[in-house]
Motif scaffolding. Structure first.
Motif, PDB file in Angstrom:
ATOM      1  N   SER A   1     -16.629  -8.834 -13.392  1.00  0.00           N
ATOM      2  CA  SER A   1     -16.907  -7.210 -12.426  1.00  0.00           C
ATOM      3  C   SER A   1     -15.942  -8.424 -11.435  1.00  0.00           C
ATOM      4  N   LEU A   2     -15.788  -7.222 -10.587  1.00  0.00           N
ATOM      5  CA  LEU A   2     -15.175  -7.835  -9.385  1.00  0.00           C
ATOM      6  C   LEU A   2     -15.783  -6.541  -8.339  1.00  0.00           C
ATOM      7  N   LEU A   3     -15.172  -7.020  -6.787  1.00  0.00           N
ATOM      8  CA  LEU A   3     -15.541  -6.239  -6.164  1.00  0.00           C
ATOM      9  C   LEU A   3     -16.068  -5.132  -5.964  1.00  0.00           C
ATOM     10  N   ASP A   4     -14.987  -3.720  -5.966  1.00  0.00           N
ATOM     11  CA  ASP A   4     -14.834  -2.702  -6.066  1.00  0.00           C
ATOM     12  C   ASP A   4     -14.026  -1.805  -7.202  1.00  0.00           C
TER      13      ASP A   4
ATOM     14  N   PRO B   1     -23.308  -2.937  -2.350  1.00  0.00           N
ATOM     15  CA  PRO B   1     -22.601  -3.225  -4.167  1.00  0.00           C
ATOM     16  C   PRO B   1     -22.961  -2.591  -4.598  1.00  0.00           C
ATOM     17  N   HIS B   2     -21.330  -2.770  -5.463  1.00  0.00           N
ATOM     18  CA  HIS B   2     -21.689  -2.330  -6.980  1.00  0.00           C
ATOM     19  C   HIS B   2     -20.733  -2.993  -8.091  1.00  0.00           C
ATOM     20  N   ALA B   3     -20.398  -2.834  -9.015  1.00  0.00           N
ATOM     21  CA  ALA B   3     -20.142  -3.780  -9.706  1.00  0.00           C
ATOM     22  C   ALA B   3     -18.689  -2.654 -10.175  1.00  0.00           C
ATOM     23  N   ALA B   4     -16.764  -3.208 -10.099  1.00  0.00           N
ATOM     24  CA  ALA B   4     -15.971  -3.031 -10.228  1.00  0.00           C
ATOM     25  C   ALA B   4     -15.827  -2.943 -11.984  1.00  0.00           C
ATOM     26  N   PHE B   5     -14.989  -3.033 -12.955  1.00  0.00           N
ATOM     27  CA  PHE B   5     -14.707  -3.560 -13.561  1.00  0.00           C
ATOM     28  C   PHE B   5     -13.218  -3.572 -13.998  1.00  0.00           C
ATOM     29  N   PHE B   6     -12.560  -4.294 -14.969  1.00  0.00           N
ATOM     30  CA  PHE B   6     -11.408  -4.939 -15.412  1.00  0.00           C
ATOM     31  C   PHE B   6     -11.328  -5.133 -16.241  1.00  0.00           C
ATOM     32  N   THR B   7     -11.244  -4.104 -17.441  1.00  0.00           N
ATOM     33  CA  THR B   7     -10.214  -4.602 -18.826  1.00  0.00           C
ATOM     34  C   THR B   7      -8.909  -5.149 -19.152  1.00  0.00           C
ATOM     35  N   ALA B   8      -8.896  -5.408 -19.991  1.00  0.00           N
ATOM     36  CA  ALA B   8      -7.089  -5.467 -20.231  1.00  0.00           C
ATOM     37  C   ALA B   8      -6.498  -5.909 -21.866  1.00  0.00           C
ATOM     38  N   LYS B   9      -5.340  -5.770 -21.803  1.00  0.00           N
ATOM     39  CA  LYS B   9      -4.963  -6.598 -23.509  1.00  0.00           C
ATOM     40  C   LYS B   9      -4.832  -7.881 -23.046  1.00  0.00           C
TER      41      LYS B   9
ATOM     42  N   CYS C   1     -12.907 -14.939  -5.251  1.00  0.00           N
ATOM     43  CA  CYS C   1     -14.182 -15.907  -5.129  1.00  0.00           C
ATOM     44  C   CYS C   1     -14.689 -15.084  -6.096  1.00  0.00           C
ATOM     45  N   THR C   2     -15.610 -14.005  -6.089  1.00  0.00           N
ATOM     46  CA  THR C   2     -17.027 -13.878  -6.338  1.00  0.00           C
ATOM     47  C   THR C   2     -16.739 -12.859  -7.479  1.00  0.00           C
ATOM     48  N   ALA C   3     -17.921 -12.004  -7.607  1.00  0.00           N
ATOM     49  CA  ALA C   3     -17.758 -11.014  -8.418  1.00  0.00           C
ATOM     50  C   ALA C   3     -18.808 -10.368  -7.970  1.00  0.00           C
ATOM     51  N   GLN C   4     -19.476  -9.503  -8.134  1.00  0.00           N
ATOM     52  CA  GLN C   4     -20.337  -8.388  -7.502  1.00  0.00           C
ATOM     53  C   GLN C   4     -21.957  -8.968  -9.226  1.00  0.00           C
ATOM     54  N   ALA C   5     -21.756 -10.488  -9.395  1.00  0.00           N
ATOM     55  CA  ALA C   5     -22.775 -10.123 -10.799  1.00  0.00           C
ATOM     56  C   ALA C   5     -24.043  -9.685 -10.953  1.00  0.00           C
ATOM     57  N   LEU C   6     -25.086 -10.484  -9.308  1.00  0.00           N
ATOM     58  CA  LEU C   6     -26.670  -9.777  -9.419  1.00  0.00           C
ATOM     59  C   LEU C   6     -26.708  -7.643 -10.244  1.00  0.00           C
ATOM     60  N   LEU C   7     -24.817  -6.831  -9.405  1.00  0.00           N
ATOM     61  CA  LEU C   7     -24.335  -5.417  -9.730  1.00  0.00           C
ATOM     62  C   LEU C   7     -24.149  -5.777 -11.057  1.00  0.00           C
ATOM     63  N   ALA C   8     -22.973  -6.112 -11.843  1.00  0.00           N
ATOM     64  CA  ALA C   8     -23.340  -6.197 -12.731  1.00  0.00           C
ATOM     65  C   ALA C   8     -23.858  -6.494 -13.774  1.00  0.00           C
TER      66      ALA C   8
END
Length: 963
Positions: A143-146, A283-291, A336-343
């Motif tokens: 997860s990321l911030l937004d 807060p919400h969990a952004a997502f990020f995927t890649a090759k 440095c952080t994520a949105q772990a609880l929301l993820a």
């Protein structure tokens, strides 16, 4: 203090651990007569502000919650169809109660100590798997911030792939489709400018890119709600040598061909509609995927699969060499952080519903959208979107007429312009709601009655056949096994039991301030009056939030000694970045854009240099002296050397070593004399509040970690908040936002929502409101007391690095473990793992000095808990002495083999030269309440060599382990 005054101040004694008798005992152990004497010895007189804070009087918990109900009533909860990346959702009660409102989940720390973090690591692996499956891309982070910052991270990742040298950018352009969410474009523009990225906004369908473009971004479905087939465009970008990121919607991807199958290189978005309330923006969990090609460049945390010392499957944070504390100014991201609880909430949502459940939710929404589009068309209103998932863009003659009727009926639509109205449906939308929407349009036309024919089947023609998803997703058993509430409740509990959190024992992480997250502070976050507000709701609908935001900004400004505050940055690192942007904007406004040199002490947090580089600054490192303080001669020399290009200094105070440096005012003056400004990192603000302040000391801007000093919980690695406070001359340069209409902005948005993670601001608001001016000052004094008490107990056994002029520490101190490497072969990691056997999380390890631990007890721990922790470290010292004296083997000992799991202790064979009791129950208190690590010591090297970041069949781990 009379009985009624005592009632008003009751929260102070509930938040602060030691009572009066314990306080006297602790002061005696330190060797001082009073708390005030200790504070006077600790904080230099030159920076001590003895004026009391003038913010708010303390209030009792009951009174606070009663008053807040009245404030909440000022918010108007309309039915929201605004969309634009934020949607109402249904949080399953089993997740709301057992995760979101459960201290066993929200008080955990970032899973750096994997052996006592296996529960949340598994949940975050589930998150990565769900995101990877739904986007069709193999590599996902935790997860990321937004969504806006995730898109900016993708842009920056592509930029760095094509431009290795930022000083000689050869491929500067990034294409942004005009139908990307407005707030995302806003954040992209902010992030692009300082590092020389040229944003080109246009229509993907007619765009012609060349080799000057390193990448592009498109929205899928787009901001209008329209679904497009981007395959030709993606091929075109690839032919020019660029990369494509698709901003997308996880729920839509249950029905649409995923970005990976369309050829995208990365995908980003917001997992909010997977069971996380809107909360006025977060807060919400952004997502990020890649090759897989980007596995060494993808920002944020990645949870990976490894094995432990016994060869059992174990999870951990993978590829840690990417982190800022190692790469510093060479880091490509300051995340440095994520949105772990929301993820974790979103992951649990996917686990609870499973693939069929998610598809059914998406189908219902899409069927209702199709019905609404058809019925509006029958009424003479055309939908601009030929293909769509959940959002309609309706052409009207006068949107103001529609708006007047809608708001009278307490309904919010999205109003693009005079001729277009947006309607975004969501999981909460019912057939009754469709009738209500139709009634708005009918009333605007002067019609009394409406009717609708609902398609109850699965057939939709609003998604093109060429984009219908055919590939499977969420096939792993975890997403197909826990669909009853009983199963789900037990699954959540089974993971919780594997994690050490604040409801088990203290977490003494230096610089991380793991204090009490009081229930009364957290309860209102779940109230619908705060959780169901859309961040782009009209201004008259969030007067309750406005009151809280205004008061909190005023209080934080007074606490820091500054003139103005921005609550927008949604992490400490984002606060650093935002603070540096205000400095850059200030210099630019004075025709001094050439001021781009930032001085940073070598001891600074790793995010400091990373944030500076992101802000387009040149980092110059300042040395430390033998006592860990800033080397004044080196600072003077470098400030003078770069005086014509000096932008400023980043400094942490108290220092990263836990000391109030006597020279801090002189440091600020040196920077000011050479034309620069002072940014103060607020990570250690818990030692300043009420006793001194960045503004009083002489800084120009600081960020505050609300998830440290002001009681927002760490959530297992997020959420966080990092607002910035500035003096008068920097106030005009605070971050703006696309949703504000208060004139031109000198600094753009740093977060997707106007007030960052607005709903958790309630926690810090409550913290200040219930403690009051005297209480928050007292909390600071007790944070310093607790640290000095532990130091006094431990310095008889361990060397304490760096103390102040009177041999005191601030709110934290560093224990030097380096001598034991030569004498006993014991390293800091061995002590950290052994502490798990005693039921404790390790302090901060090997930062800021390798081979040490940094301890911060906070004010919330009572003397008994401090003593238990000290007893554990003292007993570990005795174990090390046994190795030094040859009584315990140098390789086969309780420290080298730690932690000891229940499986190890209960095994039929025991081949160690020490007893099972010494291994598992080294002190009497451990026997009374044993916490068992879930796995043995994790093999990090194996995990990096065999990178697995999604839920694979169990057999695959066994095959890897034996390969």
């Amino acid at each position: 203090m009379n009985l009624f005054e005592q009632q008003a101040n009751e929260f102070s004694s509930r938040h602060i651990g030691p009572n009066e008798q314990e306080t006297r005992q602790m002061l005696k152990a330190i060797g001082v007569k009073s708390l005030d004497e200790l504070i006077d010895k600790t904080i230099p007189a030159s920076i001590r502000n003895r004026q009391p804070l003038e913010i708010t009087a303390a209030t009792s918990e009951f009174e606070y919650l009663s008053e807040l109900q009245q404030v909440a009533a000022k918010n108007k909860i309309f039915k929201n169809y605004i969309g634009q990346g934020y949607y109402d959702t249904i949080t399953p009660s089993v997740i709301l109660r057992n995760v979101f409102e459960n201290p066993g989940w929200y008080t955990q720390y970032t899973p750096y100590q994997a052996e006592i973090s296996q529960g949340r690591l598994e949940s975050l692996l589930n998150f990565q798997t769900a995101v990877s499956n739904l986007t069709g891309l193999p590599l996902a982070n935790a997860s990321l911030l937004d969504e806006g910052t995730a898109a900016a991270e993708a842009m920056t990742m592509f930029f760095n792939q094509k431009n290795k040298d930022h000083h000689h950018v050869t491929v500067p352009k990034f294409f942004v489709d005009h139908a990307v969410f407005a707030q995302t474009k806003d954040v992209l523009a902010t992030r692009a400018k300082p590092i020389g990225i040229e944003l080109i906004v246009g229509d993907y369908a007619t765009a012609t890119l060349d080799s000057n473009y390193f990448g592009a971004i498109v929205q899928y479905p787009d901001s209008n709600g329209s679904i497009h087939d981007y395959r030709s465009f993606i091929n075109h970008v690839h032919e020019t040598g660029g990369y494509v990121v698709m901003a997308t919607d996880l729920l839509a991807l249950t029905l649409l061909i995923p970005p990976g199958e369309l050829g995208a290189d990365a995908a980003v978005g917001n997992a909010q509609r997977f069971g996380v309330p809107m909360g006025f923006g977060g807060p919400h969990a952004a997502f990020f995927t890649a090759k897989d090609d980007f596995k060494r460049a993808i920002p944020g945390r990645i949870i990976g699969v490894s094995i432990d010392a016994q060869g059992n499957r174990a999870l951990r944070m993978a590829l840690q060499t990417r982190e800022q504390h190692i790469k510093r100014e060479k880091a490509t991201s300051n995340i440095c952080t994520a949105q772990a609880l929301l993820a974790n909430m979103s992951a649990m949502y996917a686990v609870y519903h499973g693939p069929e459940g998610l598809k059914n939710i998406a189908r219902r929404i899409s069927l209702l959208a199709q019905t609404l589009s058809y019925e509006l068309d029958e009424m003479g209103y055309s939908n601009v979107n030929e293909y769509f998932f959940d959002t309609l863009k309706i052409k009207v003659s006068d949107s103001n007429k529609i708006r007047a009727v809608a708001e009278m009926r307490q309904i919010n639509f999205n109003y693009w312009d005079q001729q277009h109205v947006g309607i975004a449906l969501d999981e909460t939308t019912s057939q009754r709601d469709i009738i209500d929407i139709l009634s708005v349009f009918a009333e605007a036309d002067g019609v009394d009655q409406v009717a609708a024919t609902f398609n109850m089947e699965d057939h939709t023609d609003n998604i093109p056949a060429t984009l219908n998803r055919t590939s499977e997703f969420l096939t792993h058993p975890v997403f197909n096994s826990h669909h009853s509430e009983t199963e789900m409740m037990r699954y959540i509990k089974s993971l919780e039991n594997k994690d050490l959190s604040l409801n088990i024992s203290m977490i003494s992480l230096g610089s991380c301030t793991m204090k009490l997250n009081a229930a009364s502070e957290l309860i209102p976050v779940s109230w619908p009056a705060f959780s169901k507000l859309h961040p782009f709701a009209p201004a008259g609908q969030w007067d309750g939030y406005r009151q809280i935001i205004t008061e909190l900004e005023e209080w934080l400004s007074k606490i820091t000694g500054f003139a103005a505050t921005s609550l927008q940055p949604n992490s400490g690192a984002q606060g650093e970045y935002a603070g540096l942007l205000t400095i850059r904007a200030y210099h630019a406004d004075r025709k001094q854009s050439h001021r781009d040199v930032i001085l940073i002490p070598i001891s600074a947090h790793g995010t400091n240099p990373a944030s500076a580089v992101m802000a387009g600054m040149q980092v110059i490192v300042v040395k430390s002296d033998d006592d860990g303080h800033i080397d004044m001669e080196d600072l003077k020399a470098k400030a003078g050397q770069y005086k014509d290009s000096l932008a400023g200094l980043m400094v942490t105070y108290p220092s990263t070593h836990g000391v109030f440096e006597e020279s801090i005012k002189e440091i600020c003056q040196i920077i000011h004399d050479n034309g620069g400004l002072v940014y103060m990192d607020g990570a250690n603000m818990n030692a300043q509040v009420g006793l001194t302040s960045p503004g009083f000391i002489g800084a120009d801007v600081c960020h505050l970690n609300l998830h440290k000093t002001f009681a927002i919980p760490h959530g297992g690695g997020g959420p966080g908040m990092g607002p910035i406070c500035v003096n008068e001359k920097l106030a005009p340069y605070l971050p703006g936002h696309i949703s504000s209409f208060d004139g031109p902005r000198k600094t753009g948005a740093v977060s997707a929502a106007p007030f960052g993670s607005a709903s958790i601001l309630l926690i810090s608001y409550a913290y200040i409101k219930m403690l009051g001016s005297e209480g928050i000052t007292k909390a600071t004094k007790y944070a310093i007391l607790n640290a000095n008490y532990m130091k006094a107990k431990l310095e008889k056994y361990y060397k304490i690095l760096y103390t102040g002029a009177n041999n005191t520490c601030a709110h934290e101190f560093i224990v030097d473990l380096r001598p034991f490497k030569n004498s006993a072969g014991i390293e800091a990691e061995d002590v950290a793992k052994r502490l798990m056997d005693y039921g404790f999380h390790a302090p901060t390890m090997s930062f800021p000095v390798p081979g040490t631990i940094m301890i911060e007890p906070t004010e919330s721990e009572d003397k008994a808990e401090l003593d238990r922790f000290c007893d554990a470290l003292i007993n570990i010292y005795q174990e090390i002495k046994s190795i030094e004296e040859g009584k315990m083997d140098k390789t086969d000992n309780a420290l080298k083999n730690a932690p000891h799991t229940q499986m190890i202790i209960c095994s039929d064979e025991w081949q160690h030269g020490y007893s099972r009791q010494l291994a598992a129950f080294p002190l009497a208190y451990v026997r009374e309440n044993k916490f068992w690590p879930a796995v043995g010591r994790v093999n990090n090297t194996f995990g990096d060599r065999h990178l697995i970041c999604t839920c694979e069949p169990v057999s695959s781990y066994a095959e890897e382990a034996t390969a």
